[in-house]
Design an enzyme around this catalytic site. Structure first.
Site, PDB file in Angstrom:
ATOM      1  N   ASN A   1      39.997 -59.415  91.549  1.00  0.00           N
ATOM      2  CA  ASN A   1      40.936 -59.687  90.978  1.00  0.00           C
ATOM      3  C   ASN A   1      41.722 -58.338  90.219  1.00  0.00           C
ATOM      4  OD1 ASN A   1      42.994 -60.453  88.857  1.00  0.00           O
ATOM      5  ND2 ASN A   1      41.572 -61.346  87.473  1.00  0.00           N
ATOM      6  N   TRP A   2      42.914 -57.842  90.997  1.00  0.00           N
ATOM      7  CA  TRP A   2      43.352 -56.723  90.598  1.00  0.00           C
ATOM      8  C   TRP A   2      44.308 -56.751  89.223  1.00  0.00           C
ATOM      9  CZ3 TRP A   2      45.907 -54.919  96.000  1.00  0.00           C
ATOM     10  CH2 TRP A   2      44.864 -54.594  97.004  1.00  0.00           C
ATOM     11  N   LYS A   3      44.411 -57.899  88.697  1.00  0.00           N
ATOM     12  CA  LYS A   3      45.242 -58.095  87.485  1.00  0.00           C
ATOM     13  C   LYS A   3      46.713 -57.329  87.714  1.00  0.00           C
ATOM     14  CE  LYS A   3      41.020 -58.353  84.926  1.00  0.00           C
ATOM     15  NZ  LYS A   3      40.463 -58.061  83.665  1.00  0.00           N
TER      16      LYS A   3
ATOM     17  N   HIS B   1      42.164 -67.754  83.806  1.00  0.00           N
ATOM     18  CA  HIS B   1      41.486 -66.512  83.445  1.00  0.00           C
ATOM     19  C   HIS B   1      41.479 -66.163  82.101  1.00  0.00           C
ATOM     20  CE1 HIS B   1      40.963 -61.966  83.532  1.00  0.00           C
ATOM     21  NE2 HIS B   1      40.175 -62.410  84.455  1.00  0.00           N
TER      22      HIS B   1
ATOM     23  N   GLU C   1      42.492 -63.799  80.582  1.00  0.00           N
ATOM     24  CA  GLU C   1      43.237 -63.009  79.829  1.00  0.00           C
ATOM     25  C   GLU C   1      44.574 -63.815  79.651  1.00  0.00           C
ATOM     26  OE1 GLU C   1      43.337 -59.669  82.479  1.00  0.00           O
ATOM     27  OE2 GLU C   1      41.565 -59.178  81.655  1.00  0.00           O
TER      28      GLU C   1
ATOM     29  N   GLU D   1      32.823 -66.488  83.243  1.00  0.00           N
ATOM     30  CA  GLU D   1      33.072 -65.183  82.807  1.00  0.00           C
ATOM     31  C   GLU D   1      33.218 -64.985  81.348  1.00  0.00           C
ATOM     32  OE1 GLU D   1      35.895 -62.907  85.730  1.00  0.00           O
ATOM     33  OE2 GLU D   1      37.109 -64.152  84.894  1.00  0.00           O
TER      34      GLU D   1
ATOM     35  N   GLY E   1      35.888 -56.498  81.274  1.00  0.00           N
ATOM     36  CA  GLY E   1      36.219 -55.131  81.204  1.00  0.00           C
ATOM     37  C   GLY E   1      35.676 -54.378  79.945  1.00  0.00           C
TER      38      GLY E   1
ATOM     39  N   SER F   1      32.680 -57.369  84.231  1.00  0.00           N
ATOM     40  CA  SER F   1      31.760 -55.719  84.297  1.00  0.00           C
ATOM     41  C   SER F   1      31.029 -55.626  85.478  1.00  0.00           C
ATOM     42  CB  SER F   1      31.369 -55.342  83.068  1.00  0.00           C
ATOM     43  OG  SER F   1      32.556 -55.200  82.060  1.00  0.00           O
TER      44      SER F   1
ATOM     45  N   GLY G   1      36.737 -57.395  88.480  1.00  0.00           N
ATOM     46  CA  GLY G   1      38.191 -56.956  88.031  1.00  0.00           C
ATOM     47  C   GLY G   1      38.160 -55.561  88.331  1.00  0.00           C
TER      48      GLY G   1
END
Ligand code: PEP
Length: 246
Positions: free
Chosen positions: A4-6, A93, A95, A165, A171, A210, A231
């Site tokens: 997931n590159w966000k 997700h 975020e 997650e 992160g 992570s 991520g």
């Protein structure tokens, strides 16, 4: 293995990433690799895959709107994502939930439209640190799971992927231990089994938070951990290639 590159790697960076990654990672048929670039970079990634003749790497989007089209400025829809070459879609997700305020009810509608549009929804669930400290991990995860599948027939639940997650691990460099992950994955599997019986064994349950090349093997070795959602470490082609080769 899902990367997931966000909001990282626009089209030019995405092309350079793909050339470097594909050079380092040879196609393997015993695993599924999916990349979730920003929607604006999807076509660039798809072109690089086509040019390299690589159909082993699949594409997804990081979010969709719950409607197929309409006056929703800035949003993208599931049918459009499918048309653009995506076959997977992240839903809920952390975020989306905690930065953009996405509700459980919205995740339900998104799972529904993803399935109806031919996208595999990856329903993300996970507790915040304070919820974990209050002993609410299981109840939060089950609530999010219950809500996320509430708008689809139970038979359709076999077509989703679940990603556990823990928010405190995303992160932050803090990873759940393989035992922590296994404990929550077991709860998820049990809940799925109550819904769809033996087919629950076929629903992939991914761990995310992570993950890197150093901890990937141990996490994948945990019971009921069928894959990884990554991520930060998916942004570097060499690191991502090493993770995908785990
Ligand atoms: C994620 O955003 O899904 C994620 C797991 O991020 P990271 O690997 O950077 O913790």
């Amino acid at each position: 293995f899902e990367g997931n590159w966000k909001m990282n790697h626009g089209p030019s960076e995405a092309r350079a990433f793909m050339r470097a990654f594909l050079e380092r990672y040879a196609a393997r048929r015993d695993r599924t690799v999916v990349l979730f670039p920003p929607a604006l970079a999807l076509a660039a990634v798809r072109d690089e895959l086509e040019t390299a003749g690589r159909d082993d790497v699949l594409l997804g989007v990081q979010n969709v709107h719950s409607a197929p089209k309409g006056p929703f400025c800035g949003e993208i829809s599931a049918p459009m994502a499918r048309d653009a070459g995506a076959s997977w879609c992240l839903v809920g997700h952390s975020e989306r939930r905690h930065v953009f305020g996405e509700s459980d009810a919205e995740t339900a509608e998104k799972v529904k439209i993803a399935l109806a549009s031919g996208l595999v929804p990856v329903l993300c669930v996970g507790e915040k640190l304070e919820e974990r400290e209050r002993g609410e991990t299981e109840s939060v995860v089950l609530r999010q799971l219950e809500a996320g599948v509430s708008a689809v027939e139970s038979a359709a639940v076999g077509g989703i992927v679940v990603a556990y997650e823990p928010v405190w691990a995303i992160g932050t460099g803090k990873t759940a231990t393989p035992d922590d992950a296994a404990a929550v994955h077991r709860v998820i599997r049990r809940d799925l089994a109550a819904r769809i019986g033996a087919r629950a064994a076929e629903v992939p349950i991914l761990y995310g938070g992570s993950v890197n090349r150093a901890n990937a093997a141990a996490l994948l070795g945990a019971e009921n951990v069928d894959g990884l959602l990554v991520g930060g470490a998916s942004l570097d082609p060499e690191e991502w290639a090493a993770i995908c080769a785990t």
